[in-house]
Scaffold this motif. Structure first.
Motif, mmCIF file in Angstrom:
data_model
loop_
_atom_site.group_PDB
_atom_site.id
_atom_site.type_symbol
_atom_site.label_atom_id
_atom_site.label_comp_id
_atom_site.label_asym_id
_atom_site.label_seq_id
_atom_site.Cartn_x
_atom_site.Cartn_y
_atom_site.Cartn_z
ATOM 1 N N LEU A 143 0.770 -1.205 0.055
ATOM 2 C CA LEU A 143 -0.074 -0.082 0.187
ATOM 3 C C LEU A 143 0.855 1.403 0.105
ATOM 4 O O LEU A 143 1.542 1.452 0.984
ATOM 5 N N ASP A 144 0.697 2.104 -1.053
ATOM 6 C CA ASP A 144 1.806 3.150 -1.244
ATOM 7 C C ASP A 144 1.192 4.453 -0.983
ATOM 8 O O ASP A 144 -0.117 4.496 -1.972
ATOM 9 N N LEU A 145 1.611 5.572 -0.508
ATOM 10 C CA LEU A 145 1.090 6.861 -0.702
ATOM 11 C C LEU A 145 2.198 8.017 -0.154
ATOM 12 O O LEU A 145 3.125 7.302 0.475
ATOM 13 N N PRO A 146 2.092 8.999 -0.575
ATOM 14 C CA PRO A 146 3.134 10.059 -0.208
ATOM 15 C C PRO A 146 3.148 10.108 1.342
ATOM 16 O O PRO A 146 2.272 9.737 2.121
ATOM 17 N N VAL A 147 4.341 10.218 1.802
ATOM 18 C CA VAL A 147 4.928 9.837 3.155
ATOM 19 C C VAL A 147 4.083 11.008 4.027
ATOM 20 O O VAL A 147 3.373 10.702 5.130
ATOM 21 N N GLU A 148 4.243 12.125 3.639
ATOM 22 C CA GLU A 148 3.238 13.334 4.379
ATOM 23 C C GLU A 148 1.745 13.105 4.474
ATOM 24 O O GLU A 148 1.399 13.056 5.881
ATOM 25 N N ILE A 149 1.455 12.437 3.668
ATOM 26 C CA ILE A 149 -0.180 12.020 3.694
ATOM 27 C C ILE A 149 -0.332 10.938 4.810
ATOM 28 O O ILE A 149 -1.296 10.629 5.650
ATOM 29 N N ARG A 192 5.187 -11.844 -6.668
ATOM 30 C CA ARG A 192 5.004 -11.824 -5.201
ATOM 31 C C ARG A 192 4.163 -10.706 -4.941
ATOM 32 O O ARG A 192 2.944 -10.509 -4.230
ATOM 33 N N CYS A 193 4.827 -9.443 -5.364
ATOM 34 C CA CYS A 193 4.159 -8.037 -4.881
ATOM 35 C C CYS A 193 3.500 -7.418 -5.900
ATOM 36 O O CYS A 193 3.799 -7.300 -7.122
ATOM 37 N N VAL A 194 2.526 -6.567 -5.219
ATOM 38 C CA VAL A 194 1.485 -5.844 -6.305
ATOM 39 C C VAL A 194 1.455 -4.301 -5.286
ATOM 40 O O VAL A 194 1.246 -4.456 -4.347
ATOM 41 N N VAL A 195 1.728 -3.498 -6.126
ATOM 42 C CA VAL A 195 1.744 -1.925 -5.279
ATOM 43 C C VAL A 195 0.196 -1.473 -5.716
ATOM 44 O O VAL A 195 -0.259 -1.591 -6.932
ATOM 45 N N ILE A 196 -0.453 -1.188 -4.632
ATOM 46 C CA ILE A 196 -1.653 -0.604 -4.597
ATOM 47 C C ILE A 196 -1.483 0.675 -4.357
ATOM 48 O O ILE A 196 -1.016 1.308 -3.341
ATOM 49 N N ASP A 197 -2.172 1.726 -5.128
ATOM 50 C CA ASP A 197 -2.165 3.225 -4.793
ATOM 51 C C ASP A 197 -3.213 3.593 -3.626
ATOM 52 O O ASP A 197 -4.535 3.547 -3.925
ATOM 53 N N ALA A 198 -2.523 3.737 -2.372
ATOM 54 C CA ALA A 198 -3.440 4.151 -1.282
ATOM 55 C C ALA A 198 -3.865 5.345 -0.866
ATOM 56 O O ALA A 198 -4.510 5.835 -0.139
ATOM 57 N N ASN A 199 -3.692 6.202 -1.816
ATOM 58 C CA ASN A 199 -3.916 7.613 -1.896
ATOM 59 C C ASN A 199 -5.353 7.818 -2.616
ATOM 60 O O ASN A 199 -5.585 8.742 -3.397
ATOM 61 N N GLU A 202 -11.042 4.650 1.163
ATOM 62 C CA GLU A 202 -11.088 3.424 1.704
ATOM 63 C C GLU A 202 -11.745 2.338 0.886
ATOM 64 O O GLU A 202 -11.052 1.251 0.601
ATOM 65 N N GLU A 203 -12.880 2.798 0.152
ATOM 66 C CA GLU A 203 -13.428 1.870 -0.599
ATOM 67 C C GLU A 203 -13.108 1.799 -2.047
ATOM 68 O O GLU A 203 -12.945 0.271 -2.524
ATOM 69 N N GLU A 204 -12.207 2.712 -2.522
ATOM 70 C CA GLU A 204 -11.359 2.370 -3.884
ATOM 71 C C GLU A 204 -10.367 1.410 -3.478
ATOM 72 O O GLU A 204 -10.003 0.501 -4.414
ATOM 73 N N VAL A 205 -9.657 1.469 -2.452
ATOM 74 C CA VAL A 205 -8.404 0.832 -2.248
ATOM 75 C C VAL A 205 -8.823 -0.591 -2.029
ATOM 76 O O VAL A 205 -8.224 -1.719 -2.428
ATOM 77 N N ALA A 206 -10.249 -0.668 -1.028
ATOM 78 C CA ALA A 206 -10.495 -2.249 -0.875
ATOM 79 C C ALA A 206 -10.886 -3.066 -2.168
ATOM 80 O O ALA A 206 -10.599 -3.928 -2.301
ATOM 81 N N GLU A 207 -11.300 -2.337 -3.206
ATOM 82 C CA GLU A 207 -11.902 -2.894 -4.377
ATOM 83 C C GLU A 207 -10.554 -3.278 -5.243
ATOM 84 O O GLU A 207 -10.539 -4.211 -5.931
ATOM 85 N N ALA A 208 -9.661 -2.194 -5.153
ATOM 86 C CA ALA A 208 -8.344 -2.501 -5.913
ATOM 87 C C ALA A 208 -7.672 -3.677 -5.190
ATOM 88 O O ALA A 208 -7.038 -4.806 -6.159
ATOM 89 N N VAL A 209 -7.484 -3.924 -4.056
ATOM 90 C CA VAL A 209 -7.063 -5.045 -3.155
ATOM 91 C C VAL A 209 -7.765 -6.299 -3.647
ATOM 92 O O VAL A 209 -7.159 -7.471 -4.103
ATOM 93 N N TRP A 210 -9.175 -6.233 -3.601
ATOM 94 C CA TRP A 210 -9.959 -7.258 -4.071
ATOM 95 C C TRP A 210 -9.889 -7.946 -5.390
ATOM 96 O O TRP A 210 -9.602 -9.171 -5.633
#
Length: 222
Positions: A143-149, A192-199, A202-210
């Protein structure tokens, strides 16, 4: 089947969530667990450091900052000891029973945090091998997003008056270095790894994960 302890065939699946502070791992791991359970699967939710009585004690010691003066090498030894107990008592047995294990942080966090702080790669690799005993994730969601956020989110989620933990109070530059390590790990381990845009919401990230999980485990979830 995936390979488990000492090369033994295992029936379950092992998914880890990785990322910086405030990336939403704890939220997303619960949402994924709920969807998997709707499919009739037995799901174990756990975290690192933690997951056993011993490992939770190590977690409290590290996050309090008490281990920080000992240096990153000593911290890594503590993490490895907690991980070995966690794998032996929780993760390995659950996978052998055919359960799905979802873990909030695992080996990649050690590489990003202690490895990013300059721990010798040979020492890191040796302790990792001893701790995990052949148990590696089938899928890692970064789960990736800018550090400050992320740090702002982490601050909002703390109860009023709670101080930031050992890692949350570090500099933005240090967190950015760890973010880049996570992304480098993902690039080096595309199977093994998939990067998910966490910025995102919550619902959009959950759908991307799914969608990633559905695609990766189509044979089990289709």
């Amino acid at each position: 089947m995936a390979t488990g302890l000492d090369g033994i065939e295992r029936a379950g699946r092992f998914i880890t969530f990785e990322g910086g502070e405030g990336a939403g791992k704890s939220t997303q791991i619960k949402r994924l667990a709920a969807r998997l359970r709707e499919k009739g699967l037995v799901v174990v939710l756990t975290r690192e450091p933690g997951g056993t009585t011993l490992a939770e004690s190590v977690r409290a010691f590290i996050l309090s900052g008490a281990a920080e003066p000992l240096g990153p090498e000593a911290e890594m030894v503590l993490f490895a000891a907690a991980r070995a107990d966690h794998v032996d008592r929780v993760i390995g047995p659950a996978l052998a029973r055919g359960e799905w294990v979802l873990c909030d942080r695992f080996i990649d966090s050690t590489r990003a945090y202690q490895g990013g702080d300059g721990v010798d790669p040979d020492l890191l690799n040796g302790l990792e091998a001893l701790a995990i005993d052949g148990v590696r994730p089938d899928l890692t969601l970064m789960l990736d997003l800018p550090v400050e956020i992320g740090l702002a989110r982490a601050a909002r989620r703390r109860d009023d008056g709670d101080a930031p933990d050992r890692f949350e109070r570090e500099t933005v530059e240090r967190h950015e270095r760890r973010r880049q390590v996570f992304l480098s790990i993902a690039t080096a381990n595309p199977d093994r790894c998939v990067v998910i845009d966490a910025n995102r919401s919550e619902e959009e990230v959950a759908e991307a994960v799914w969608q990633v999980v559905l695609k990766r485990f189509a044979d089990r979830l289709g």
